[in-house]
Design a protein around this motif. Structure first.
Motif, short mmCIF file in Angstrom:
data_model
loop_
_atom_site.label_atom_id
_atom_site.label_comp_id
_atom_site.label_asym_id
_atom_site.label_seq_id
_atom_site.Cartn_x
_atom_site.Cartn_y
_atom_site.Cartn_z
N ARG A 1 0.72 -0.68 -0.16
CA ARG A 1 0.21 0.11 0.20
C ARG A 1 0.91 1.17 -0.22
O ARG A 1 0.90 1.84 -0.66
N LYS A 2 1.88 0.98 0.57
CA LYS A 2 3.06 2.18 0.75
C LYS A 2 3.36 2.63 -0.13
O LYS A 2 3.45 4.02 -1.13
N ARG A 3 3.73 1.24 -1.38
CA ARG A 3 3.84 2.11 -2.69
C ARG A 3 3.02 2.57 -3.60
O ARG A 3 3.57 3.45 -4.38
N PHE A 4 2.28 2.22 -3.29
CA PHE A 4 1.17 2.32 -4.33
C PHE A 4 -0.26 3.38 -4.21
O PHE A 4 0.63 5.13 -4.96
N GLU A 5 0.42 3.93 -2.30
CA GLU A 5 -0.01 5.67 -2.70
C GLU A 5 1.46 6.34 -3.28
O GLU A 5 0.94 7.45 -3.54
N LYS B 1 1.03 5.63 -7.48
CA LYS B 1 -0.89 5.51 -8.27
C LYS B 1 -0.37 4.63 -9.26
O LYS B 1 -1.01 5.22 -10.17
N PRO B 2 -0.27 3.32 -9.36
CA PRO B 2 0.18 2.63 -10.44
C PRO B 2 -1.32 2.12 -11.31
O PRO B 2 -1.49 1.42 -12.53
N LEU B 3 -2.22 2.23 -10.31
CA LEU B 3 -3.80 1.94 -10.33
C LEU B 3 -5.08 2.89 -10.97
O LEU B 3 -5.76 2.61 -11.18
N LYS B 4 -3.88 4.23 -11.35
CA LYS B 4 -4.44 6.18 -11.93
C LYS B 4 -5.43 5.20 -13.30
O LYS B 4 -4.95 4.67 -13.63
N GLY B 5 -6.50 5.76 -12.81
CA GLY B 5 -6.91 5.50 -14.24
C GLY B 5 -8.46 4.29 -13.83
O GLY B 5 -9.39 4.19 -15.05
N MET C 1 -6.44 3.21 -3.00
CA MET C 1 -4.99 4.25 -1.95
C MET C 1 -3.97 4.03 -3.61
O MET C 1 -3.33 5.55 -4.30
N GLY C 2 -4.13 3.39 -4.56
CA GLY C 2 -2.72 3.29 -5.95
C GLY C 2 -3.58 3.87 -6.29
O GLY C 2 -2.74 3.51 -7.89
N GLY C 3 -5.03 4.36 -6.62
CA GLY C 3 -5.58 5.36 -7.52
C GLY C 3 -7.07 4.51 -8.61
O GLY C 3 -7.20 5.03 -9.41
N ALA D 1 -3.79 -7.42 -5.05
CA ALA D 1 -3.10 -6.29 -5.12
C ALA D 1 -1.99 -6.70 -6.22
O ALA D 1 -1.41 -5.68 -6.66
N LEU D 2 -0.58 -7.45 -6.56
CA LEU D 2 0.30 -6.94 -7.09
C LEU D 2 0.03 -7.49 -8.30
O LEU D 2 0.16 -7.64 -9.61
#
Ligand code: NAD
Ligand code: SAH
Length: 417
Positions: free
Chosen positions: A32-36, A39-43, A65-67, A359-360
């Motif tokens: 989650r920390k990295r995703f925040e 933002k690899p999942l933006k959109g 939080m990853g978008g 998540a991954l």
């Protein structure tokens, strides 16, 4: 209205439950920390059908939080934790789920989470959502990938692939080592027994327990039941798994024989009508039946209802059926997953790894958009290792590293003894 839940005023309780889960989910929190930050999942719109639990909430929050935009429905009519559903709504998640929804409400809720936004990724537990998207949605589907959480779901998706009807690539999260070796085995091993105990409060020591299926789930349950002092019988259809059960020290026999001697029966096969009325008629007066495998099909609940003389609820998640021969049989959680209905599902520590994989897997699908075929892929092994490494670090366990000499030794074939 972009949600449908039991009671929004339960949100504060739900938030505390989610905090409690997150306290025990360090792997997911690291991701989650990295995703925040990245933002690899933006959109990306994700429609997810999972058990709506505090652990699922930790995953859904991570995806957001990853978008990502996330819409969530339940993967079982009896497993939703209503306070968690409420808390998620206050976090901006479109949740359509409540405990005790009817079968038609269950499917309506699934429909709602694909109608509320155009899904790009479909996340499922049991393949009901994948089936819905394939059967009911138009050909101009925007979905570019899917994930699957459980064994039976993967089996169904492989059948779709074989028939050439699968419309997008799917990552079989269940098949990650860091998923099934821990979730299916130790997770269900503990939580199924937790459900049985919470529902019945019976003593397991000295009881004859029959476990149907010696896969990853069955192994976990059989071993934990033995640990509590039950005498355990295993039933199987696969000769190798039956042999393994024998050599693990269990009695193995057909269900027709086991049904005569068991005090408590737990199914874990992913198969249909494993315990039928003909077996129930053999059972001791007072026998208890629970399912920890798939949906409500492993125990023939329909047959039981049709042939019983009477039925009454005894206490939460315990229904008494009087059979034609006068014997009383006790069915737990309506034959649905006993660990998620009568207890809280797997402990957070186990779901930490399962959901780190989810998540991954989503991130992998986004990174590889357009590059994968419409097939069922196993979880990439490097991601599996990443989950194991983060988990080990979080519990303070260090391991050795290969020396250069050892690496070389393992790569050559000429040095003899
Ligand atoms: P698995 O394939 O490893 O094991 C299933 C076993 O059942 C196999 O060994 C198979 O030979 C056996 N079996 C099939 N039909 C049988 C029959 N009629 N009688 C006796 N044995 C039979 O699968 P798994 O990973 O152990 O999962 C089992 C089921 O549990 C699946 O439906 C899975 O989706 C579900 N599951 C539930 C939970 C939970 O939280 N309750 C967790 C993980 C998996
Ligand atoms: N949806 C089907 C399929 C079996 S569910 C059904 O309800 O019958 C089995 C899955 O539930 C497992 O693969 C496991 O990963 C998941 N599960 C177990 N405990 C959970 C929890 N606490 N939160 C969310 N999912 C959980």
């Amino acid at each position: 209205m972009n949600y449908k839940i039991k009671d929004l005023s339960l949100a504060n309780d739900g938030k505390k439950q989610i905090e409690w889960a997150e306290m025990h989910m360090p792997t997911l929190l690291e991701i989650r920390k990295r995703f925040e930050a990245e933002k690899p999942l933006k959109g990306v719109n994700i429609s997810a059908v999972l058990h709506v639990t505090k652990e699922t909430a930790a995953l859904v929050k991570t995806l957001k939080m990853g978008g990502a935009e996330v819409a969530l429905a339940a993967s079982n009519p009896l497993s939703t934790q209503d306070e968690v559903a409420a808390a998620l709504v206050t976090e901006g998640i479109s949740v359509f789920a409540w405990r005790g929804e009817s079968e038609s409400e269950y499917y309506n809720n699934i429909e709602s989470i694909v109608k509320i936004h155009e899904p790009h990724i479909v996340m499922d537990d049991g393949a009901d959502l994948h089936a819905f998207v394939h059967e009911k949605m138009s050909s101009e589907l925007k979905v570019f990938g899917g994930t699957e959480e459980t064994t039976t779901g993967v089996i169904r998706l492989r059948a779709m692939e074989k028939q050439g009807v699968l419309k997008y690539p799917v990552i079989a999260v269940n098949n990650a080592y860091t998923k099934y070796l821990f979730d299916n085995r130790y997770g269900t091993g503990q939580s199924a027994i937790d459900g049985i105990i919470r529902a019945t409060n019976i003593l397991l020591a000295g009881k004859v327990a029959v476990v149907a299926g010696y896969g990853w789930v069955g192994r976990g349950i059989a071993n934990r039941l033995r640990g509590l002092g039950a005498r355990v019988i295993v039933t199987e259809v696969d000769p190798i798994r039956a042999l393994e059960a024998v050599m693990d020290g269990f009695d193995v026999m057909p269900i027709s024989e086991a049904s005569r001697i068991g005090d408590i029966f737990v199914t874990a096969t992913g198969n249909t009508k494993v315990i039928r009325v003909e077996h129930m008629l053999n059972m001791k007066n007072g026998a208890i039946l629970a399912n920890a495998g798939h949906f409500n099909v492993e125990i023939d609940v329909k047959g039981l209802k049709e042939s019983a003389v009477s039925v009454r609820n005894i206490r939460p998640y315990v229904d008494e059926y009087v059979l034609q021969n006068g014997k009383k049989i006790y069915l737990l959680a309506e034959g649905r997953l006993v660990n998620l209905a009568a207890a809280e599902g797997h402990p957070s520590e186990v779901m930490d790894m399962s959901f780190a994989n989810q998540a991954l897997a989503v991130e992998y699908l986004v990174k590889n958009k357009g590059k994968l075929q419409n097939k069922v892929y196993n979880m990439p092994i490097e991601l599996d290792y990443e989950v194991a490494r983060i988990k080990l670090k979080s519990i303070g366990v260090q391991i050795d590293e290969l020396t250069e000499e050892q690496k070389g030794y393992l790569e050559q074939w000429k040095s003899g003894t």
